[in-house]
Structure formats: structure tokens, C-alpha cells
Design an enzyme around this catalytic site. Structure first.
Site, PDB file in Angstrom:
ATOM      1  N   ILE A 109     -10.428   7.785  -3.489  1.00 21.84           N
ATOM      2  CA  ILE A 109      -9.768   8.915  -2.823  1.00 21.84           C
ATOM      3  C   ILE A 109      -8.268   8.889  -3.020  1.00 21.84           C
ATOM      4  CG2 ILE A 109     -11.441   9.553  -1.061  1.00 21.84           C
ATOM      5  CD1 ILE A 109     -10.046   7.608   0.840  1.00 21.84           C
ATOM      6  N   ASP A 233       8.482   1.436   4.386  1.00 20.89           N
ATOM      7  CA  ASP A 233       8.004   2.314   3.311  1.00 20.89           C
ATOM      8  C   ASP A 233       7.573   3.664   3.897  1.00 20.89           C
ATOM      9  OD1 ASP A 233       7.575   2.948   0.669  1.00 20.89           O
ATOM     10  OD2 ASP A 233       5.610   2.000   0.537  1.00 20.89           O
TER      11      ASP A 233
HETATM   12  N1  LIG Z   1      -7.044   5.358   5.731  1.00 14.59           N
HETATM   13  C1  LIG Z   1      -7.116   6.313   4.816  1.00 14.59           C
HETATM   14  N2  LIG Z   1      -7.908   7.378   4.988  1.00 14.59           N
HETATM   15  C2  LIG Z   1      -7.973   8.360   4.067  1.00 14.59           C
HETATM   16  N3  LIG Z   1      -7.275   8.370   2.923  1.00 14.59           N
HETATM   17  C3  LIG Z   1      -6.459   7.333   2.679  1.00 14.59           C
HETATM   18  C4  LIG Z   1      -6.332   6.245   3.604  1.00 14.59           C
HETATM   19  N4  LIG Z   1      -5.431   5.366   3.116  1.00 14.59           N
HETATM   20  C5  LIG Z   1      -5.018   5.870   1.947  1.00 14.59           C
HETATM   21  N5  LIG Z   1      -5.619   7.038   1.670  1.00 14.59           N
HETATM   22  C6  LIG Z   1      -5.433   7.894   0.488  1.00 14.59           C
HETATM   23  O1  LIG Z   1      -5.139   7.088  -0.611  1.00 14.59           O
HETATM   24  C7  LIG Z   1      -3.843   7.416  -1.122  1.00 14.59           C
HETATM   25  C8  LIG Z   1      -3.192   6.176  -1.658  1.00 14.59           C
HETATM   26  O2  LIG Z   1      -2.962   5.288  -0.598  1.00 14.59           O
HETATM   27  P1  LIG Z   1      -1.906   4.125  -0.740  1.00 14.59           P
HETATM   28  O3  LIG Z   1      -1.602   3.583   0.597  1.00 14.59           O
HETATM   29  O4  LIG Z   1      -2.363   3.162  -1.775  1.00 14.59           O
HETATM   30  O5  LIG Z   1      -0.813   5.022  -1.381  1.00 14.59           O
HETATM   31  P2  LIG Z   1       0.712   5.043  -1.498  1.00 14.59           P
HETATM   32  O6  LIG Z   1       1.284   4.882  -0.154  1.00 14.59           O
HETATM   33  O7  LIG Z   1       1.047   6.228  -2.287  1.00 14.59           O
HETATM   34  O8  LIG Z   1       0.972   3.813  -2.377  1.00 14.59           O
HETATM   35  P3  LIG Z   1       1.999   2.712  -2.270  1.00 14.59           P
HETATM   36  O9  LIG Z   1       1.123   1.533  -2.080  1.00 14.59           O
HETATM   37  O10 LIG Z   1       2.677   2.821  -3.580  1.00 14.59           O
HETATM   38  O11 LIG Z   1       2.910   3.003  -1.113  1.00 14.59           O
HETATM   39  C9  LIG Z   1      -3.113   8.077   0.039  1.00 14.59           C
HETATM   40  O12 LIG Z   1      -2.083   8.923  -0.391  1.00 14.59           O
HETATM   41  C10 LIG Z   1      -4.245   8.822   0.714  1.00 14.59           C
HETATM   42  O13 LIG Z   1      -4.483  10.042   0.079  1.00 14.59           O
END
Ligand SMILES: Nc1ncnc2c1ncn2[C@@H]1O[C@H](COP(=O)(O)OP(=O)(O)OP(=O)(O)O)[C@@H](O)[C@H]1O
Length: 457
Positions: A109, A233
Site C-alpha cells: 500500500i 520527520d
Molecule cells: N498504518 C498505516 N495504515 C495505512 N497506510 C499506511 C500506514 N503506514 C503507512 N501507510 C502507507 O504507506 C506509505 C509509506 O509509509 P512510510 O511510513 O514508509 O512512508 P514515508 O513516511 O513516505 O517514508 P519515510 O520512511 O521515507 O518517511 C504511507 O504514505 C501510507 O500511504
């Protein structure tokens, strides 16, 4: 199967014994030997029948006990998992559990700088988002203490961590699943530059509510936990939206715990280009006010529906022998534009045009959010409000004064990088040495455009 076999053997044995009695009766008539054989046979038949009765009783009881234990065990497991959730204790999952929950890591996702995220369903039916951390070399102890820190925070605007898994050298975090993805795809028309499906345009009221929700989550981390927790972050990608479009802050991968009496810490640069507070680059040490700065950037991005730093095309005409048209790109820094518009009393010009077309927006509310954002973006950390004050201001309990013109705004040097102008590039653990400002420190030419007065001069 075993039972059936035993029953057949017993029946065959009985029949054989009866056949022996009949044969003895025919051959031996009513002699003493016949009675002896018949007596032994009948005793054997009775013994077999008794064996069958005892065995079937034993089996029935055993089955009852097993089903009782199974249902008690299931209840216990459900109870245990419920208690863990209530107490906020993270569960250590087996890799097989996660593989089963995510159907072999099939439904991705999202993908961030630190790994990929997959949707899954646990055995108890709860929906989860499983983050597979890629590329970060973290020791198991360090990973576990990070997990413990995240799991200890409980707030409705912070994502819940159900558990983790660290088989071999792999690392997984299991979060509650938040259905409406992240804020970027709801405020940026290009869906946050990630070519992701879904999303749309969040209304003004929803954006205002998100601003309050995020402020509450950060205020809780900064002021209400045993140690101060700095998120470090804060950005739209780390703000998820639930089924009612309420914000849930996630991704504590870079967070830092500091003691209540510690006001600042010096640490490696971590965060995301475009959201880094100036103190990261000016060796002042960081504090909870660094999160306040990133929050200010997010506020402006929500109001304007655009990234804080964008690369825009400008046409340059050169006249030599022939007239040539050349396209050049320049960095546009949204906070500077906002500051200018605010001083000119033209704040509505900075609001996301899609909102202006669709609905009536209260200019007073826009002005309030813009002022709060500009307070959060003050260059000196001391001049920024804390998150508790931000909530008071946004919710209208404290009047918001017009912020002073900040003398200098340092947009992080790394954001000037060509690819990073979208503000989504993440920087992790860059040793401070790389950007140390020495006595004779000279800014690279690119930086002159980014270390500049916020106000138009
Ligand atoms: N708990 C969750 N429920 C639903 N979707 C999620 C959840 N956590 C993350 N995602 C989805 O996955 C994507 C990527 O999450 P992640 O935390 O890895 O991203 P990020 O914050 O862009 O990355 P980074 O680690 O570079 O900060 C999010 O933008 C969101 O769309």
C-alpha cells in the site's frame, strides 16, 4: 480411523469365537471339552465387549476434553491479545504470522524511504499495515528499544503499533491500518508526486481539523510523555487519515527521546528535505521546536495545496546574433510568498485555488492559520510557540499576533538538490561534519538563493 479398525478387529474376533463355539458343539456334542471351550470363548467375547465399551467411553471423554481445551485456549488467546492491546504491549510476531496476514506480502500500500508497507489481516481479524524496513542496519536491541518507545505512547492522533518482528536480520513493524492513506495525496494536486491512486481534495474544514489533530499529537509527544519524544520527520507523508479524515501521525523511525530537563540535543541530521528546521544546519542543537518548524511547513502546504519548495520554469530570452528562448528552472520558496502576501493583506491569494472555487472560506481562519504557521517558522527556535500554545491559538483560546518578519530563513541546503525540490527526499543520519559551518564558511552558490530574507527586500 484407528477407532474403526479396532471395532472391526473386535467384531471379527467375536464372530470367530462364536464360530469356534458352534464348531465345538457340532464336533464335541455336549462333552466336558465343549463346555470348557465354550466357557473360555464366552469369557473372551465378554472381555472384548467390555474393552469396546470402555474404549468408546474413554474416546468420548477425551474428545470432550480436547474440544474444551481448544475453546478455552482460543478464548485465552483472544483474551491475551485483547489485554496486550489494552496495555499497549507490542506483540512479537513470527515471520509466518506476517506472511499469512499479508498473503505473502502481496498487497503493497505504500513505499517510503525506509521500506515498503503492506496491508494485512491478523488472525483475530484486525486490519494491519506491515512495514518491512529495508536498507537500515539496526541492531536488534536498538530496534526493540525503539519499538518499546513507540508502543508506550497512546493517543488517538498517533498510530498504534501492534507489534514487531525481527527474524534473522529482517525488521518489521506492525501498525494499525488507517484506511485513507496519507495527507499528501489529499492536499497536493499531483498526489504528492508519488503517482499513487486514490486521494482527492480535502475541504477547508477538514484541513483545519487535521491541523488541530496533528498539533495535539505533537503536543502529547513533547509535553505529556515521561520523556520528551521528538518526532523529527513531520511531513504530509507521515500524517495518515482515518475513515473520518481525522489525522493520525505515524512513522517514528527517526524519533528521539530526550529527558524532560534537556532543552536541546546535538544529533546527526535526520528528517526530510524541505521540512528541516534551520538549527539542523546551524549547529545549535535540536529540540521539540524543530518539530514545530516542520509543523509550520506542513500547515502552509495544507493551506496552499503545494509543496514549500517547488521548481518552476522561467523563460529566459538571450539576444546574441539570433534571439534564442531558453527555459530555466528556479526554486520557489512558498513561505516567502506567503509572508509577502500576508504583509500585503492578500492571504486569500495563497489558498489552494481548488478550495476557493468550491467553497466559501473564512478569511479570518486563513489569516489565523497563516500567522500560526509563520510563528512556527521563526528562524530562532526560542521565538517559535510550543505545540500546546499552537493548539490554544488554532482553537481560538489565545489571540494570534502578527508574527515578526523573520530575518533569515535557511531552507536546508539539501533541499536545493535538483531531485529534492519536491520535498520528499529523506535524509537519515548524515554526520553533522558534512555541513559544519566553519569560520571561513562560504555558501555554495546554490545556497545564496536559499539563505535569504523571508521578506521581500
Ligand atoms: N498504518 C498505516 N495504515 C495505512 N497506510 C499506511 C500506514 N503506514 C503507512 N501507510 C502507507 O504507506 C506509505 C509509506 O509509509 P512510510 O511510513 O514508509 O512512508 P514515508 O513516511 O513516505 O517514508 P519515510 O520512511 O521515507 O518517511 C504511507 O504514505 C501510507 O500511504
Amino acid at each position: 480411523m484407528e477407532d474403526r479398525k479396532a471395532n472391526i478387529i473386535a467384531a471379527v474376533t467375536i464372530l470367530a469365537l462364536l464360530a469356534v463355539i458352534i464348531a465345538a458343539r457340532v464336533c464335541l456334542k455336549l462333552s466336558r471339552t465343549f463346555f470348557l471351550i465354550a466357557g473360555v470363548d464366552i469369557s473372551l467375547i465378554l472381555a472384548v465387549i467390555c474393552f469396546l465399551i470402555i474404549r468408546s467411553r474413554y474416546n468420548r471423554e477425551r474428545k470432550l476434553l480436547v474440544s474444551k481445551y481448544v475453546s478455552e485456549g482460543r478464548e485465552l488467546r483472544i483474551e491475551y491479545s485483547f489485554l496486550r492491546k489494552v496495555a499497549g504491549v507490542p506483540t512479537k510476531f513470527k515471520l509466518e504470522d506476517l506472511e499469512e496476514a499479508t498473503d505473502g506480502f502481496r498487497s503493497q500500500i505504500g513505499k517510503g524511504g525506509s521500506g515498503s508497507v503492506f496491508k494485512g489481516v491478523l488472525k483475530d481479524g484486525s486490519q494491519v499495515a506491515v512495514k518491512r524496513i529495508e536498507g537500515e542496519e539496526k541492531g536488534e536491541r536498538e530496534f526493540r528499544s525503539e519499538v518499546a518507545a513507540i508502543a508506550s505512547v497512546q493517543h488517538k492522533n498517533l498510530v498504534r503499533l501492534f507489534g514487531y518482528s525481527c527474524p534473522n536480520r529482517q525488521r518489521f513493524l506492525v501498525y494499525e491500518y488507517i484506511p485513507n492513506s496519507s495527507l499528501d495525496i489529499w492536499i497536493f494536486p499531483d498526489r504528492g508526486n508519488r503517482r499513487r491512486s486514490g486521494g482527492g481534495c480535502l475541504s477547508w474544514d477538514q484541513r483545519y481539523q487535521v491541523a488541530i489533530d496533528v498539533a495535539k499529537a505533537l503536543a502529547y509527544l513533547h509535553h505529556d510523555c515521561r520523556s520528551k519524544i521528538l518526532h523529527l520527520d513531520v511531513k504530509p507523508e507521515n500524517i495518515l487519515l482515518d475513515e473520518n479524515y481525522r489525522a493520525v501521525v505515524t512513522d517514528f523511525g527517526l524519533s528521539k527521546l530526550i529527558a524532560r530537563d534537556e532543552s536541546r540535543v546535538v544529533t546527526d541530521i535526520r528528517g526530510t528535505c524541505g521540512y528541516l528546521a534551520p538549527e539542523w544546519l546551524l549547529e545549535h542543537g535540536i529540540s521539540e521546536k524543530s518539530d514545530v518548524y516542520s509543523y509550520g511547513i506542513v500547515l502552509l502546504e495544507m493551506i496552499g495545496g503545494r509543496r514549500s519548495i517547488t521548481r518552476v520554469a522561467v523563460e529566459e530570452t538571450k539576444t546574441n546574433t539570433t534571439t534564442k528562448k531558453k527555459e530555466k528552472k528556479k526554486l520557489e520558496y512558498f513561505p516567502r510568498i506567503v509572508n509577502k502576501k500576508m504583509r500585503e493583506r492578500k492571504v486569500m491569494e495563497i489558498v489552494d485555488q481548488r478550495l476557493i472555487e468550491d467553497e466559501e472560506i473564512d478569511e479570518g481562519q486563513v489569516m489565523k492559520l497563516v500567522c500560526v504557521a509563520l510563528w512556527c517558522l521563526q528562524e530562532k527556535a526560542k521565538s517559535r510557540p510550543d505545540m500546546a500554545m499552537v493548539i490554544e491559538m488554532i482553537e481560538g483560546r489565545v489571540p494570534v499576533n502578527e508574527p515578526p518578519d523573520s530575518e533569515v530563513v535557511v531552507v536546508d541546503l539539501l533541499a536545493a538538490d535538483d531531485d529534492a525540490a519536491t520535498g520528499v527526499r529523506r535524509v537519515v543520519n548524515i554526520p553533522r561534519l558534512h555541513i559544519q559551518r566553519e569560520r571561513n564558511f562560504r555558501l555554495p552558490s546554490i545556497c545564496s538563493s536559499i539563505i535569504s530574507p523571508i521578506s521581500p527586500r
